[in-house]
Design a protein around this motif. Structure first.
Motif, PDB file in Angstrom:
ATOM      1  N   UNK A  11       0.819  -1.217   0.000  1.00 41.79           N
ATOM      2  CA  UNK A  11       0.000   0.000   0.000  1.00 41.79           C
ATOM      3  C   UNK A  11       0.852   1.265   0.000  1.00 41.79           C
ATOM      4  N   UNK A  12       2.037   1.214   0.590  1.00 46.47           N
ATOM      5  CA  UNK A  12       2.943   2.369   0.557  1.00 46.47           C
ATOM      6  C   UNK A  12       3.499   2.545  -0.857  1.00 46.47           C
ATOM      7  N   UNK A  13       3.869   1.451  -1.497  1.00 47.34           N
ATOM      8  CA  UNK A  13       4.378   1.523  -2.866  1.00 47.34           C
ATOM      9  C   UNK A  13       3.300   2.076  -3.805  1.00 47.34           C
ATOM     10  N   UNK A  14       2.070   1.639  -3.605  1.00 47.27           N
ATOM     11  CA  UNK A  14       0.964   2.161  -4.421  1.00 47.27           C
ATOM     12  C   UNK A  14       0.817   3.664  -4.228  1.00 47.27           C
ATOM     13  N   UNK A  15       0.929   4.123  -2.981  1.00 49.09           N
ATOM     14  CA  UNK A  15       0.846   5.543  -2.684  1.00 49.09           C
ATOM     15  C   UNK A  15       1.986   6.308  -3.368  1.00 49.09           C
ATOM     16  N   UNK A  16       3.197   5.793  -3.242  1.00 44.98           N
ATOM     17  CA  UNK A  16       4.367   6.431  -3.861  1.00 44.98           C
ATOM     18  C   UNK A  16       4.188   6.484  -5.380  1.00 44.98           C
ATOM     19  N   UNK A  17       3.766   5.385  -5.975  1.00 42.81           N
ATOM     20  CA  UNK A  17       3.560   5.345  -7.424  1.00 42.81           C
ATOM     21  C   UNK A  17       2.468   6.321  -7.858  1.00 42.81           C
ATOM     22  N   UNK A  18       1.429   6.479  -7.033  1.00 38.75           N
ATOM     23  CA  UNK A  18       0.361   7.436  -7.352  1.00 38.75           C
ATOM     24  C   UNK A  18       0.894   8.869  -7.332  1.00 38.75           C
ATOM     25  N   UNK A  19       1.771   9.179  -6.388  1.00 37.84           N
ATOM     26  CA  UNK A  19       2.377  10.513  -6.347  1.00 37.84           C
ATOM     27  C   UNK A  19       3.191  10.779  -7.601  1.00 37.84           C
ATOM     28  N   UNK A  20       3.950   9.787  -8.018  1.00 40.20           N
ATOM     29  CA  UNK A  20       4.775   9.927  -9.225  1.00 40.20           C
ATOM     30  C   UNK A  20       3.871  10.068 -10.452  1.00 40.20           C
ATOM     31  N   UNK A  21       2.842   9.239 -10.549  1.00 41.90           N
ATOM     32  CA  UNK A  21       1.930   9.287 -11.697  1.00 41.90           C
ATOM     33  C   UNK A  21       1.202  10.619 -11.780  1.00 41.90           C
ATOM     34  N   UNK A  22       0.898  11.217 -10.625  1.00 35.22           N
ATOM     35  CA  UNK A  22       0.184  12.499 -10.598  1.00 35.22           C
ATOM     36  C   UNK A  22       1.115  13.681 -10.851  1.00 35.22           C
ATOM     37  N   UNK A  23       2.408  13.413 -10.937  1.00 31.74           N
ATOM     38  CA  UNK A  23       3.368  14.481 -11.168  1.00 31.74           C
ATOM     39  C   UNK A  23       3.793  15.211  -9.902  1.00 31.74           C
ATOM     40  N   UNK A  24       3.422  14.681  -8.736  1.00 29.83           N
ATOM     41  CA  UNK A  24       3.797  15.302  -7.468  1.00 29.83           C
ATOM     42  C   UNK A  24       5.257  15.037  -7.114  1.00 29.83           C
ATOM     43  N   UNK A  25       5.857  14.073  -7.783  1.00 29.17           N
ATOM     44  CA  UNK A  25       7.267  13.746  -7.574  1.00 29.17           C
ATOM     45  C   UNK A  25       7.829  13.199  -8.876  1.00 29.17           C
ATOM     46  N   UNK A  26       9.136  13.369  -9.045  1.00 24.15           N
ATOM     47  CA  UNK A  26       9.785  12.890 -10.269  1.00 24.15           C
ATOM     48  C   UNK A  26       9.988  11.383 -10.287  1.00 24.15           C
ATOM     49  N   UNK A  27      10.153  10.818  -9.093  1.00 24.07           N
ATOM     50  CA  UNK A  27      10.480   9.393  -9.022  1.00 24.07           C
ATOM     51  C   UNK A  27      10.161   8.846  -7.640  1.00 24.07           C
ATOM     52  N   UNK A  60      12.327   7.486  -5.770  1.00 20.09           N
ATOM     53  CA  UNK A  60      13.444   7.936  -4.932  1.00 20.09           C
ATOM     54  C   UNK A  60      13.201   9.345  -4.406  1.00 20.09           C
ATOM     55  N   UNK A  61      12.614  10.217  -5.222  1.00 19.62           N
ATOM     56  CA  UNK A  61      12.339  11.588  -4.789  1.00 19.62           C
ATOM     57  C   UNK A  61      11.331  11.609  -3.653  1.00 19.62           C
ATOM     58  N   UNK A  62      10.326  10.734  -3.714  1.00 21.52           N
ATOM     59  CA  UNK A  62       9.322  10.657  -2.648  1.00 21.52           C
ATOM     60  C   UNK A  62       9.980  10.206  -1.350  1.00 21.52           C
ATOM     61  N   UNK A  63      10.782   9.158  -1.428  1.00 22.91           N
ATOM     62  CA  UNK A  63      11.452   8.628  -0.243  1.00 22.91           C
ATOM     63  C   UNK A  63      12.415   9.665   0.331  1.00 22.91           C
ATOM     64  N   UNK A  64      13.173  10.321  -0.525  1.00 23.04           N
ATOM     65  CA  UNK A  64      14.117  11.338  -0.063  1.00 23.04           C
ATOM     66  C   UNK A  64      13.397  12.468   0.648  1.00 23.04           C
ATOM     67  N   UNK A  65      12.297  12.946   0.070  1.00 17.65           N
ATOM     68  CA  UNK A  65      11.538  14.034   0.684  1.00 17.65           C
ATOM     69  C   UNK A  65      11.020  13.613   2.065  1.00 17.65           C
ATOM     70  N   UNK A  66      10.510  12.397   2.177  1.00 14.44           N
ATOM     71  CA  UNK A  66       9.998  11.913   3.466  1.00 14.44           C
ATOM     72  C   UNK A  66      11.117  11.815   4.505  1.00 14.44           C
ATOM     73  N   UNK A  67      12.264  11.321   4.086  1.00 18.25           N
ATOM     74  CA  UNK A  67      13.380  11.186   5.020  1.00 18.25           C
ATOM     75  C   UNK A  67      13.923  12.549   5.430  1.00 18.25           C
ATOM     76  N   UNK A  68      13.966  13.499   4.500  1.00 19.05           N
ATOM     77  CA  UNK A  68      14.422  14.852   4.838  1.00 19.05           C
ATOM     78  C   UNK A  68      13.479  15.492   5.846  1.00 19.05           C
ATOM     79  N   UNK A  69      12.189  15.330   5.654  1.00 16.18           N
ATOM     80  CA  UNK A  69      11.215  15.873   6.620  1.00 16.18           C
ATOM     81  C   UNK A  69      11.398  15.224   7.982  1.00 16.18           C
ATOM     82  N   UNK A  70      11.601  13.927   8.008  1.00 12.34           N
ATOM     83  CA  UNK A  70      11.806  13.223   9.271  1.00 12.34           C
ATOM     84  C   UNK A  70      13.072  13.730   9.956  1.00 12.34           C
TER      85      UNK A  70
END
Length: 79
Positions: free
Chosen positions: A12-28, A30-40
Motif C-alpha cells: 500500500x505504501x508503494x501504491x501511494x508512492x507510485x500514485x504521487x509519481x503518476x500524478x506528477x507530485x514527484x519525479x520518481x 526515490x524523490x518521494x522517499x528522499x523528501x519523506x526522510x528529509x522531513x523526518x
C-alpha cells in the motif's frame, strides 16, 4: 554523492508512492522517499533544538526569545 539502496515497503505504501509519481507530485520513487526522510530528519533536529531551548535558564533563555519571536513570522519553504 549518492548511494543506491534497496528497501522493502508494504504494497500500500508503494501504491501511494507510485500514485504521487503518476500524478506528477514527484519525479520518481526515490524523490518521494528522499523528501519523506528529509522531513523526518528536520523534525528530529527541531525536537533536539526544542529540548536544548527548554533546558536554557535565565539570561541564556532571554537571548533566544527575540529570535524565536522573529522566526515564527518567517515563511518556510521546505519543498
Amino acid at each position: 554523492m549518492t548511494t543506491q539502496i534497496a528497501v522493502r515497503l508494504p504494497d500500500e505504501i508503494v501504491e501511494y508512492v507510485d500514485a504521487l509519481v503518476a500524478a506528477g507530485a514527484a519525479r520518481s520513487r526515490a524523490a518521494v522517499v528522499l523528501r519523506a526522510l528529509e522531513r523526518d530528519r528536520q523534525e528530529h533536529m527541531a525536537e533536539r533544538d526544542a529540548r536544548i531551548y527548554a533546558a536554557l535558564q535565565g539570561d541564556d533563555r532571554d537571548d533566544f526569545d527575540g529570535m524565536a519571536s522573529w522566526s515564527v513570522r518567517q515563511s518556510m519553504d521546505i519543498d
